[in-house]
Design a protein around this motif. Structure first.
Motif, mmCIF file in Angstrom:
data_model
loop_
_atom_site.group_PDB
_atom_site.id
_atom_site.type_symbol
_atom_site.label_atom_id
_atom_site.label_comp_id
_atom_site.label_asym_id
_atom_site.label_seq_id
_atom_site.Cartn_x
_atom_site.Cartn_y
_atom_site.Cartn_z
ATOM 1 N N PHE A 120 0.826 -1.212 0.000
ATOM 2 C CA PHE A 120 0.000 0.000 0.000
ATOM 3 C C PHE A 120 0.862 1.264 0.000
ATOM 4 O O PHE A 120 0.431 2.330 -0.425
ATOM 5 C CB PHE A 120 -0.939 0.009 1.205
ATOM 6 N N GLU A 121 2.098 1.122 0.504
ATOM 7 C CA GLU A 121 2.994 2.262 0.501
ATOM 8 C C GLU A 121 3.539 2.493 -0.916
ATOM 9 O O GLU A 121 3.616 3.623 -1.392
ATOM 10 C CB GLU A 121 4.148 1.939 1.455
ATOM 11 N N ARG A 167 -7.176 2.580 -0.866
ATOM 12 C CA ARG A 167 -8.598 2.910 -0.712
ATOM 13 C C ARG A 167 -9.498 1.898 -1.435
ATOM 14 O O ARG A 167 -10.705 1.889 -1.277
ATOM 15 C CB ARG A 167 -8.865 4.337 -1.177
ATOM 16 N N LEU A 168 -8.892 1.035 -2.259
ATOM 17 C CA LEU A 168 -9.674 0.028 -2.980
ATOM 18 C C LEU A 168 -9.652 -1.321 -2.272
ATOM 19 O O LEU A 168 -10.152 -2.302 -2.804
ATOM 20 C CB LEU A 168 -9.103 -0.146 -4.396
ATOM 21 N N LEU A 201 -2.082 -4.245 -8.462
ATOM 22 C CA LEU A 201 -2.431 -5.326 -7.535
ATOM 23 C C LEU A 201 -1.620 -6.580 -7.859
ATOM 24 O O LEU A 201 -1.067 -7.226 -6.959
ATOM 25 C CB LEU A 201 -3.930 -5.618 -7.608
ATOM 26 N N ALA A 202 -1.518 -6.902 -9.154
ATOM 27 C CA ALA A 202 -0.803 -8.118 -9.548
ATOM 28 C C ALA A 202 0.661 -8.047 -9.094
ATOM 29 O O ALA A 202 1.204 -9.030 -8.582
ATOM 30 C CB ALA A 202 -0.881 -8.313 -11.061
ATOM 31 N N ILE A 203 1.275 -6.891 -9.260
ATOM 32 C CA ILE A 203 2.665 -6.767 -8.808
ATOM 33 C C ILE A 203 2.716 -6.808 -7.283
ATOM 34 O O ILE A 203 3.585 -7.456 -6.691
ATOM 35 C CB ILE A 203 3.291 -5.466 -9.355
ATOM 36 N N GLY A 204 1.734 -6.143 -6.654
ATOM 37 C CA GLY A 204 1.658 -6.190 -5.195
ATOM 38 C C GLY A 204 1.564 -7.624 -4.695
ATOM 39 O O GLY A 204 2.221 -8.013 -3.724
ATOM 40 N N GLU A 215 8.929 3.745 -11.959
ATOM 41 C CA GLU A 215 9.490 4.285 -10.711
ATOM 42 C C GLU A 215 9.338 3.292 -9.570
ATOM 43 O O GLU A 215 10.246 3.105 -8.757
ATOM 44 C CB GLU A 215 8.807 5.620 -10.349
ATOM 45 N N SER A 216 8.170 2.643 -9.503
ATOM 46 C CA SER A 216 7.950 1.668 -8.418
ATOM 47 C C SER A 216 8.918 0.510 -8.527
ATOM 48 O O SER A 216 9.427 0.015 -7.512
ATOM 49 C CB SER A 216 6.534 1.114 -8.451
ATOM 50 N N ILE A 217 9.167 0.074 -9.761
ATOM 51 C CA ILE A 217 10.071 -1.073 -9.930
ATOM 52 C C ILE A 217 11.489 -0.691 -9.510
ATOM 53 O O ILE A 217 12.182 -1.452 -8.825
ATOM 54 C CB ILE A 217 10.037 -1.577 -11.395
#
Ligand code: ATP
Ligand code: MG
Lengths: 290, 250
Positions: free
Chosen positions: B133-134, B141-142, B158-161, B190-192
């Protein structure tokens, strides 16, 4: 008379829901339509009877023994037969149906026939509601059906195995990417489904005798409920149980008790012509499977 | 340190060769890109690394079919894992996020994340869900919504999460940018990068287009018809005229 019909109709619905629950669980998770389900049901009954009358064990031990025994039987059937034909729907049906026939007819061959094959009721006595009397055993059936439905709801949402059940039911290959193995979960779903059949047998069979014919009847009723409700849908099972349950009870009370099973058969025929996926079923799934 | 070594991988579907003598190597902490157009063999490579193809082959054989053939070796941290089943590979830290954001549509976002933690302890699951979530604040929120009702971009997050909850050391992302808007693509890139800096995660990602990924990768492999045609650092590939022509689009 009407109140009585309503109360007994509810109990009959609970019986159908109990009977269909295990069949639906196994199918919903692993996609296997277990046509040996009725055989597991009467196996559980006879097994409990043998533990009680031949081994002389306390009844509670027999109950647990029958439930565990049915679970193990389910796992054995999965690994020895179902796994080989898994994914080929027609072979699955042939294999499980054949297995079921063999188990049931073996009981008949070894003379498990007659009125002495009964299981004890849990508590004697009955409850009166106005002019309607209902025995404790039927109350217990209704309570167990409600309790099991609630249990399964929470089990599949909050436990690891339950979540894995739902994952495999939705997408086997993606589940595998998280280490959830379809073989293991499939075996567990057979174990759970069979154990549920045993629970149904233990609470329902005391109302009559344990007979091979009962196995066929249970399979027909489970199929009727699942086909009408929509295979794999829990809400569908509950709605279909109530519909067929009341239809059967009204038929028995106002027409002819022997026609109860006819109601199930007619329900199957009608729903298959009108809406083959069942009231709450997913069309796609059924087309893929059947 | 070397993490993964793929030696002469060949995968046949019946007589069709989906991977042809493919080899690659990668070190701990690298981000590696596999770039190729439609039906180049990217998914086949990812599924072979994660063990899904092996599992397909085993299940097929059980039913009497012999459609899939696999040759070659996969060495992970010095161990030959070519015949290790997928669930064991997950335990070893090889986690695949399949293409087209596969999520469990009937289950809620949080349930999806919990399902992904099948092999993990409750404590670990709770902690990583907070971390997910971070990294993807939009998911928080979903959390109660059914995954089937999320947008494509949300499903991809979500899939990566979910893959993160499975605690990867080697994260395989099959076309994570597919179907995303440029803004969403940047955000994912950026997240990766953040995963790499946060925990030193090693990442292999596949892509059709070179532009969004070449700047972020340490090493890239170009694959055509199941064959390795070119490899080099991100910069080398960016400077290559052939790559520019074939994979930069307009
Ligand atoms: N299960 C399968 N059975 C038969 N052929 C397959 C199977 N999976 C892949 N292939 C074939 O292998 C080749 C490579 O497919 P693959 O899915 O790996 O390509 P890809 O690079 O992922 O393409 P895309 O960008 O479209 O996802 C294709 O020609 C495809 O048709
Ligand atoms: Mg692909």
């Amino acid at each position: 008379m009407l109140i009585g019909t309503l109360v007994y109709g509810f109990v009959n619905s609970a019986i159908l829901a109990l009977v269909a629950m295990g069949f639906n669980l196994t199918f919903g998770i692993s996609g296997v339509a277990n046509f040996a389900y009725g055989a597991v049901y009467i196996f559980s009954g006879f097994f409990a009877w043998i533990l009680l009358n031949s081994a002389g064990l306390p009844y509670i031990v027999c109950v647990i023994g029958a439930i565990v025994g049915a679970g193990i039987l389910g796992i054995l059937m999965y690994y020895t037969v179902i796994l080989r034909v898994k994914g080929i729907a027609l072979s699955e049906v042939m294999a499980t149906f054949g297995l079921g026939l063999a188990i049931m007819e073996l009981f008949r061959y070894f003379d498990f026939v007659g009125f002495r094959y009964t299981l004890p009721i849990f508590f004697d006595g009955s409850l009166s509601m106005g002019e309607v009397y209902i025995d404790y055993q039927r109350l217990i059936i209704a309570l167990i059906a409600i309790a099991l439905t609630t249990f399964l709801y929470f089990f599949t949402r909050y436990t690891k195995i339950g979540l894995a059940f739902r994952a495999i039911a939705q997408d086997e290959r993606t589940a595998l990417t998280f280490g959830i193995e379809s073989d293991r979960i499939g075996a567990l779903s057979m174990a759970f489904g069979s154990a549920l059949a045993a629970v149904a047998a233990i609470v329902i069979l005391p109302l009559g005798t344990i007979a091979v014919e009962g196995g066929y009847e249970v399979l027909i009723n489970a199929l009727a409920v699942c086909i009408v409700g929509g295979l794999g849908s829990t809400v569908g099972i509950l709605v279909a149980s109530v519909l067929i349950g009341y239809a059967q009870t009204f038929t028995a009370n106002y027409l002819e008790p022997h026609w109860m099973i006819l109601v199930s058969l007619i329900a199957i025929a009608v729903i298959l012509t009108i809406k083959p996926s069942g009231l709450f079923g997913k069309q796609k799934e059924l087309e893929e499977r059947v | 340190m070397q993490m993964l070594k793929v030696e002469n991988l060949m995968v046949f579907f019946e007589n069709a060769l989906a991977l042809n003598d493919f080899s690659m190597e990668l070190d701990e902490g690298q981000i590696v890109g596999v770039i190729g157009s439609n039906s180049a063999g990217k998914t086949t490579l990812m599924n072979t690394l994660s063990g899904l193809i092996l599992d397909m082959r085993i299940k097929e054989k059980r039913r009497g079919g012999e459609r899939i053939t696999i040759y070659g070796k996969i060495i992970y941290r010095g161990e030959d894992i070519s015949n290790v089943p997928p669930s064991e590979r997950v335990k070893k830290g090889i986690v695949l996020c399949r293409e087209r954001h596969p999520v469990f549509g009937e289950s809620s976002v949080v349930e999806n994340l919990r399902i992904a933690g099948y092999l993990k302890s409750r404590g670990h699951i709770r902690k990583t869900i907070e971390y997910v979530f971070e990294v993807f604040p939009g998911l928080k929120r979903l959390r109660g919504r059914k995954a089937g009702f999320l947008s494509g971009g949300e499903q991809q997050m979500l899939a990566i999460g979910m893959a993160l909850v499975a605690e990867p050391s080697l994260l395989l992302l099959d076309e994570p940018l597919l179907g995303l808007s440029p803004m969403m693509q940047n955000m994912l890139v950026e997240s990766i990068k953040r995963l790499k800096s946060d925990s030193g995660m090693t990442v292999v990602l596949s892509e059709q287009f070179a532009r969004p990924v070449l700047p972020m990768i340490d090493h890239g492999y170009i694959i055509e018809n199941g064959m390795l045609t070119l490899s080099g650092t991100g910069q080398e590939l960016m400077d290559n005229p052939e790559v520019k022509a074939a994979y930069f689009g307009v």
